[in-house]
Motif scaffolding. Structure first.
Motif, PDB file in Angstrom:
ATOM      1  N   MET A   1       0.808  -1.193   0.000  1.00 11.71           N
ATOM      2  CA  MET A   1       0.000   0.000   0.000  1.00 11.71           C
ATOM      3  C   MET A   1       0.859   1.268   0.000  1.00 11.71           C
ATOM      4  SD  MET A   1      -3.486  -0.521   0.688  1.00 11.71           S
ATOM      5  CE  MET A   1      -4.335  -2.064   0.685  1.00 11.71           C
ATOM      6  N   LEU A   2       1.932   1.269   0.770  1.00  7.31           N
ATOM      7  CA  LEU A   2       2.766   2.459   0.843  1.00  7.31           C
ATOM      8  C   LEU A   2       3.949   2.365  -0.104  1.00  7.31           C
ATOM      9  CD1 LEU A   2       2.778   3.118   4.679  1.00  7.31           C
ATOM     10  CD2 LEU A   2       1.344   4.152   2.952  1.00  7.31           C
ATOM     11  N   GLY A   3       3.749   1.737  -1.273  1.00  8.67           N
ATOM     12  CA  GLY A   3       4.815   1.606  -2.252  1.00  8.67           C
ATOM     13  C   GLY A   3       5.112   2.921  -2.933  1.00  8.67           C
ATOM     14  N   THR A   4       6.113   2.878  -3.797  1.00  6.97           N
ATOM     15  CA  THR A   4       6.492   4.082  -4.528  1.00  6.97           C
ATOM     16  C   THR A   4       5.454   4.385  -5.601  1.00  6.97           C
ATOM     17  OG1 THR A   4       7.810   2.819  -6.097  1.00  6.97           O
ATOM     18  CG2 THR A   4       8.934   3.660  -4.132  1.00  6.97           C
ATOM     19  N   LEU A   5       5.392   5.609  -5.986  1.00  4.93           N
ATOM     20  CA  LEU A   5       4.436   6.068  -6.983  1.00  4.93           C
ATOM     21  C   LEU A   5       5.169   6.252  -8.300  1.00  4.93           C
ATOM     22  CD1 LEU A   5       1.395   7.077  -6.972  1.00  4.93           C
ATOM     23  CD2 LEU A   5       2.391   9.345  -7.042  1.00  4.93           C
ATOM     24  N   ASP A   6       4.645   5.645  -9.357  1.00  4.27           N
ATOM     25  CA  ASP A   6       5.251   5.763 -10.684  1.00  4.27           C
ATOM     26  C   ASP A   6       4.235   6.333 -11.655  1.00  4.27           C
ATOM     27  OD1 ASP A   6       7.753   4.596  -9.981  1.00  4.27           O
ATOM     28  OD2 ASP A   6       6.812   2.623 -10.035  1.00  4.27           O
ATOM     29  N   LEU A   7       4.717   7.175 -12.574  1.00  9.59           N
ATOM     30  CA  LEU A   7       3.883   7.782 -13.603  1.00  9.59           C
ATOM     31  C   LEU A   7       4.436   7.386 -14.963  1.00  9.59           C
ATOM     32  CD1 LEU A   7       3.638  11.404 -12.161  1.00  9.59           C
ATOM     33  CD2 LEU A   7       1.992   9.575 -11.878  1.00  9.59           C
ATOM     34  N   GLU A   8       3.584   6.809 -15.805  1.00 13.52           N
ATOM     35  CA  GLU A   8       3.979   6.444 -17.167  1.00 13.52           C
ATOM     36  C   GLU A   8       3.174   7.320 -18.116  1.00 13.52           C
ATOM     37  OE1 GLU A   8       3.508   2.738 -20.232  1.00 13.52           O
ATOM     38  OE2 GLU A   8       3.637   2.310 -18.091  1.00 13.52           O
ATOM     39  N   VAL A   9       3.864   8.068 -18.967  1.00 15.84           N
ATOM     40  CA  VAL A   9       3.220   9.043 -19.842  1.00 15.84           C
ATOM     41  C   VAL A   9       3.221   8.525 -21.275  1.00 15.84           C
ATOM     42  CG1 VAL A   9       3.290  11.419 -20.678  1.00 15.84           C
ATOM     43  CG2 VAL A   9       4.010  10.895 -18.343  1.00 15.84           C
ATOM     44  N   VAL A  10       2.021   8.516 -21.884  1.00 19.18           N
ATOM     45  CA  VAL A  10       1.865   8.113 -23.279  1.00 19.18           C
ATOM     46  C   VAL A  10       1.067   9.206 -23.978  1.00 19.18           C
ATOM     47  CG1 VAL A  10       0.930   6.395 -24.856  1.00 19.18           C
ATOM     48  CG2 VAL A  10       1.872   5.670 -22.657  1.00 19.18           C
ATOM     49  N   SER A  11       1.644   9.786 -25.035  1.00 20.56           N
ATOM     50  CA  SER A  11       0.954  10.846 -25.775  1.00 20.56           C
ATOM     51  C   SER A  11       0.074  10.240 -26.851  1.00 20.56           C
ATOM     52  CB  SER A  11       1.964  11.796 -26.426  1.00 20.56           C
ATOM     53  OG  SER A  11       2.666  12.505 -25.443  1.00 20.56           O
ATOM     54  N   GLN A  12      -1.158  10.693 -26.908  1.00 17.14           N
ATOM     55  CA  GLN A  12      -2.125  10.320 -27.926  1.00 17.14           C
ATOM     56  C   GLN A  12      -2.439  11.574 -28.736  1.00 17.14           C
ATOM     57  OE1 GLN A  12      -3.215   7.175 -28.334  1.00 17.14           O
ATOM     58  NE2 GLN A  12      -2.074   6.420 -26.575  1.00 17.14           N
ATOM     59  N   PRO A  13      -3.089  11.443 -29.892  1.00 16.99           N
ATOM     60  CA  PRO A  13      -3.388  12.654 -30.675  1.00 16.99           C
ATOM     61  C   PRO A  13      -4.295  13.660 -29.954  1.00 16.99           C
ATOM     62  CG  PRO A  13      -3.702  10.690 -32.012  1.00 16.99           C
ATOM     63  CD  PRO A  13      -3.423  10.231 -30.628  1.00 16.99           C
ATOM     64  N   LEU A  14      -5.289  13.194 -29.182  1.00 16.27           N
ATOM     65  CA  LEU A  14      -6.247  14.100 -28.562  1.00 16.27           C
ATOM     66  C   LEU A  14      -6.017  14.316 -27.072  1.00 16.27           C
ATOM     67  CD1 LEU A  14      -9.501  12.878 -30.320  1.00 16.27           C
ATOM     68  CD2 LEU A  14      -8.077  14.843 -30.894  1.00 16.27           C
ATOM     69  N   TYR A  15      -5.161  13.533 -26.463  1.00 19.14           N
ATOM     70  CA  TYR A  15      -4.923  13.647 -25.029  1.00 19.14           C
ATOM     71  C   TYR A  15      -3.598  12.991 -24.679  1.00 19.14           C
ATOM     72  CZ  TYR A  15      -6.682   8.870 -25.077  1.00 19.14           C
ATOM     73  OH  TYR A  15      -6.861   7.538 -25.368  1.00 19.14           O
ATOM     74  N   THR A  16      -3.147  13.227 -23.464  1.00 19.79           N
ATOM     75  CA  THR A  16      -1.976  12.540 -22.924  1.00 19.79           C
ATOM     76  C   THR A  16      -2.455  11.660 -21.786  1.00 19.79           C
ATOM     77  OG1 THR A  16      -0.485  14.340 -23.519  1.00 19.79           O
ATOM     78  CG2 THR A  16       0.248  12.859 -21.787  1.00 19.79           C
ATOM     79  N   LEU A  17      -2.144  10.372 -21.868  1.00 18.87           N
ATOM     80  CA  LEU A  17      -2.549   9.414 -20.846  1.00 18.87           C
ATOM     81  C   LEU A  17      -1.402   9.228 -19.864  1.00 18.87           C
ATOM     82  CD1 LEU A  17      -4.590   7.323 -19.766  1.00 18.87           C
ATOM     83  CD2 LEU A  17      -3.489   5.651 -21.257  1.00 18.87           C
ATOM     84  N   VAL A  18      -1.698   9.452 -18.585  1.00 16.36           N
ATOM     85  CA  VAL A  18      -0.713   9.261 -17.522  1.00 16.36           C
ATOM     86  C   VAL A  18      -1.207   8.086 -16.688  1.00 16.36           C
ATOM     87  CG1 VAL A  18       0.475  10.295 -15.562  1.00 16.36           C
ATOM     88  CG2 VAL A  18      -0.216  11.727 -17.481  1.00 16.36           C
ATOM     89  N   THR A  19      -0.502   6.958 -16.764  1.00 19.03           N
ATOM     90  CA  THR A  19      -0.875   5.782 -15.974  1.00 19.03           C
ATOM     91  C   THR A  19      -0.149   5.859 -14.640  1.00 19.03           C
ATOM     92  OG1 THR A  19      -1.099   4.525 -18.019  1.00 19.03           O
ATOM     93  CG2 THR A  19      -0.997   3.271 -15.977  1.00 19.03           C
ATOM     94  N   VAL A  20      -0.937   5.870 -13.559  1.00 21.49           N
ATOM     95  CA  VAL A  20      -0.388   6.023 -12.219  1.00 21.49           C
ATOM     96  C   VAL A  20      -0.419   4.667 -11.526  1.00 21.49           C
ATOM     97  CG1 VAL A  20      -0.596   7.265 -10.040  1.00 21.49           C
ATOM     98  CG2 VAL A  20      -1.355   8.356 -12.146  1.00 21.49           C
ATOM     99  N   THR A  21       0.733   4.235 -11.027  1.00 26.27           N
ATOM    100  CA  THR A  21       0.813   2.976 -10.278  1.00 26.27           C
ATOM    101  C   THR A  21       1.529   3.231  -8.963  1.00 26.27           C
ATOM    102  OG1 THR A  21       2.874   2.401 -11.413  1.00 26.27           O
ATOM    103  CG2 THR A  21       0.843   1.509 -12.342  1.00 26.27           C
ATOM    104  N   GLY A  22       1.175   2.456  -7.969  1.00 25.58           N
ATOM    105  CA  GLY A  22       1.790   2.588  -6.649  1.00 25.58           C
ATOM    106  C   GLY A  22       0.769   3.005  -5.623  1.00 25.58           C
ATOM    107  N   GLY A  23       1.258   3.450  -4.487  1.00 24.33           N
ATOM    108  CA  GLY A  23       0.380   3.827  -3.387  1.00 24.33           C
ATOM    109  C   GLY A  23       0.270   5.331  -3.241  1.00 24.33           C
ATOM    110  N   LEU A  24      -0.957   5.810  -3.040  1.00 22.86           N
ATOM    111  CA  LEU A  24      -1.185   7.227  -2.795  1.00 22.86           C
ATOM    112  C   LEU A  24      -1.309   7.447  -1.292  1.00 22.86           C
ATOM    113  CD1 LEU A  24      -1.687  10.083  -3.813  1.00 22.86           C
ATOM    114  CD2 LEU A  24      -4.110   9.504  -4.034  1.00 22.86           C
TER     115      LEU A  24
END
Length: 176
Positions: free
Chosen positions: A1-24
């Motif tokens: 639950m208290l793991g590190t937070l990672d952000l993976e950024v993928v650009s799309q034509p109409l938006y940018t998708l940020v996949t969030v993994t880890g614990g908030l």
């Protein structure tokens, strides 16, 4: 639950998708906020945060999503949405996040939710008050030196202002 937070950024034509993994949690709050704002600084058309891999517990600071949505709406003026499973979106709706952020159960529905603003704000600019309408004190008296008022019908010896101690002629030393 208290793991590190990672952000993976993928650009799309109409938006940018940020996949969030880890614990908030309180320790990762700043990383998530700054990471999402950094992605938005590149000024994509929109930002969608995928939160399927995000661990949320009962005390997770989910208000970070509302803060990010408000900041992105102010500058650079781009929409922000969340995409997650039905159970995650239900938990966020129960905490009232849907009032500030568009939420979808998948990326497609989050993209459609970007078109509908989740919260509208109106700013009303009022004209400045004219100088003639400014309050200048009671109208029954005359302003005397030092900011006090004296009635024009009384003499200086009978006014309450004259019974007060006067200011010293030399200024007092300042305290430090």
């Amino acid at each position: 639950m208290l793991g590190t937070l990672d952000l993976e950024v993928v650009s799309q034509p109409l938006y940018t998708l940020v996949t969030v993994t880890g614990g908030l949690h309180l320790g990762s709050y700043r990383r998530l906020r700054d990471g999402l704002l950094e992605v938005a600084a590149d000024e994509p058309e929109a930002v969608i945060a995928g939160i399927d891999g995000l661990d949320l517990d009962a005390v997770a600071p989910v208000g970070v999503f509302g803060l990010v949505a408000r900041r992105l709406g102010t500058w650079p003026g781009i929409p922000f949405a969340l995409a997650g499973t039905a159970s995650r979106t239900r938990a966020l709706r129960e905490q009232g996040i849907h009032r500030q952020v568009a939420i979808g159960e998948d990326v497609g529905s989050a993209e459609r939710a970007l078109c509908k603003p989740s919260r509208q704000q109106t700013e009303l600019v009022l004209p400045a008050a004219s100088k003639r309408r400014r309050w200048r004190g009671p109208r029954c008296g005359r302003r005397v030196r030092g900011g006090r008022y004296r009635s024009s019908s009384t003499t200086a010896s009978s006014s309450p202002a004259s019974s007060r101690p006067t200011r010293p002629s030399t200024p007092l030393p300042r305290r430090r």
